[in-house]
Design an enzyme around this catalytic site. Structure first.
Site, PDB file in Angstrom:
ATOM      1  N   LEU A   1       0.859  -1.179   0.000  1.00  0.00           N
ATOM      2  CA  LEU A   1       0.000   0.000   0.000  1.00  0.00           C
ATOM      3  C   LEU A   1       0.898   1.233   0.000  1.00  0.00           C
ATOM      4  CD1 LEU A   1      -2.663  -0.932   2.742  1.00  0.00           C
ATOM      5  CD2 LEU A   1      -3.004  -0.965   0.264  1.00  0.00           C
ATOM      6  N   ASP A   2       0.430   2.306  -0.604  1.00  0.00           N
ATOM      7  CA  ASP A   2       1.182   3.549  -0.567  1.00  0.00           C
ATOM      8  C   ASP A   2       1.328   4.020   0.877  1.00  0.00           C
ATOM      9  OD1 ASP A   2       1.290   3.581  -3.339  1.00  0.00           O
ATOM     10  OD2 ASP A   2      -0.568   4.731  -3.511  1.00  0.00           O
ATOM     11  N   LYS A   3       2.330   4.836   1.126  1.00  0.00           N
ATOM     12  CA  LYS A   3       2.614   5.330   2.469  1.00  0.00           C
ATOM     13  C   LYS A   3       1.368   5.887   3.152  1.00  0.00           C
ATOM     14  CE  LYS A   3       5.101   9.048   4.849  1.00  0.00           C
ATOM     15  NZ  LYS A   3       6.037  10.190   4.705  1.00  0.00           N
TER      16      LYS A   3
ATOM     17  N   THR B   1      -1.837   5.529   2.304  1.00  0.00           N
ATOM     18  CA  THR B   1      -3.045   4.718   2.197  1.00  0.00           C
ATOM     19  C   THR B   1      -3.073   3.772   3.387  1.00  0.00           C
ATOM     20  OG1 THR B   1      -3.092   4.828  -0.220  1.00  0.00           O
ATOM     21  CG2 THR B   1      -4.295   3.028   0.809  1.00  0.00           C
TER      22      THR B   1
ATOM     23  N   ARG C   1      -5.986   5.711  -7.437  1.00  0.00           N
ATOM     24  CA  ARG C   1      -5.740   7.157  -7.463  1.00  0.00           C
ATOM     25  C   ARG C   1      -5.716   7.692  -8.890  1.00  0.00           C
ATOM     26  NH1 ARG C   1      -0.358   7.563  -4.034  1.00  0.00           N
ATOM     27  NH2 ARG C   1      -0.687   9.810  -4.370  1.00  0.00           N
TER      28      ARG C   1
END
Length: 326
Positions: A135-137, A139, A234
């Site tokens: 997961l993105d930082k 998120t 996104r």
């Protein structure tokens, strides 16, 4: 030290990569193919192509580089983890916003990977330290971790086969009339290599979404990933002109709706990350075969923003009624 296994006579004539997958079932076919190409898997001590036909009695050897992870530069660190499911084969955790998954430039430590090695030392010997996806930082939400090489191989194959179902909640700018599907290929941006863009010739990317709650100027979506590309939700939401609230890369500049309550205005100004949360996850257990379903509540900052939106919507409705009664 490399593992060596004689090739049974019944496998004669088959491709080396397929035979290797049968001899070493703890690893996925994609892992094994990469190791063959890198020379870590050999036939009678010789580097060969993945499609090389084999003969009975030959010796297949594998020196999996990921077995050396215990000597890597990633150190174990005591960082709190929120575990929502755990057994001897896998873990599902709820990642908070702001926690980076892998060490890298600008984040040499203090990451989820550091925390995992402290909480589960056996992950030092598992490929990618057990990580199946990321997961993105900024998120938040659910991540699957394999606790053994066997589980990692099977879960990786399940992810590639789109058998692990991941559902997200996303707050987007604009009042969406209905749900839908975005089917648009993704690739690196031609100029800014840190960004992803919709591009012809890119990798297939499919995102399904439906309206969960509608506000005057925003919409809460339930999102289901069919594929799992970098920044997929996104980019896709921005592509259909409903960017995610707070997205610093693909979103719009901060805009507070005219007439918003002070609480909503403060909440929007203070929300400095993408409003995206991996809320639900369903998978088949890699060993028992049972169905595992888990859920994670929205983080407190996301919940506070939704409360402010609901309060604002009620205030606008009350004002509309007062005007109608005049």
């Amino acid at each position: 030290m490399a593992d060596e296994i004689p090739i049974p006579d019944e496998y004669a004539g088959q491709r080396f990569d397929r035979v290797l997958a049968r001899l070493f079932p703890d690893y996925s076919r994609s892992q094994l193919k990469g190791w063959i190409e890198a020379g870590h898997a050999r036939l009678d001590g010789q580097a060969v192509r993945p499609r090389e036909p084999v003969h009975g009695g030959q010796l297949a050897s594998l020196d999996a580089p990921d077995r050396l992870d215990e000597h890597s530069s990633v150190s174990a660190q005591a960082i709190p983890l929120h575990i929502v499911y755990e057994d001897e084969d896998l873990v599902v955790l709820d990642k908070p916003p702001g926690l980076v998954v892998h060490p890298g430039a600008g984040n040499p430590d203090g990451t989820l990977e550091n925390a995992l090695l402290h909480r589960f030392p056996e992950l030092a010997a598992v490929p990618r330290h057990g990580l199946i996806h990321r997961l993105d930082k900024d998120t938040s939400g659910l991540l699957v971790i394999a606790r053994s090489s066997r589980a990692h191989a099977r879960l990786t194959e399940a992810m590639q086969a789109r058998e692990i179902v991941r559902r997200y909640q996303a707050l987007v700018i604009g009042s969406m009339p209905s749900g839908g599907t975005v089917d648009a290929p993704l690739a690196r941006h031609p100029v800014d290599r840190k960004r992803i863009a919709v591009r012809q010739g890119g990798r297939e990317a499919v995102t399904h979404y439906r309206v969960a709650e509608r506000f005057p100027f925003h919409t809460l979506l339930d999102v289901k990933l069919e594929t799992g590309r970098t920044h997929q939700i996104r980019v896709h939401m921005a592509h259909v002109r409903y960017p995610i609230v707070g997205d610093p890369v693909y979103g719009r500049r901060l805009s507070v709706p005219r007439g918003a309550t002070e609480t909503l205005a403060e909440s929007l100004r203070g929300f400095r990350r993408q409003a995206l949360h991996a809320a639900r996850l369903s998978l088949t257990h890699p060993v028992s075969g049972e169905t595992i379903e888990v859920a994670a509540e929205l983080p407190t900052d996301f919940q506070a923003l939704l409360r402010a939106l609901r309060e604002d919507a009620r205030a606008r409705e009350a004002e509309a009624r007062r005007r109608a009664d005049r």
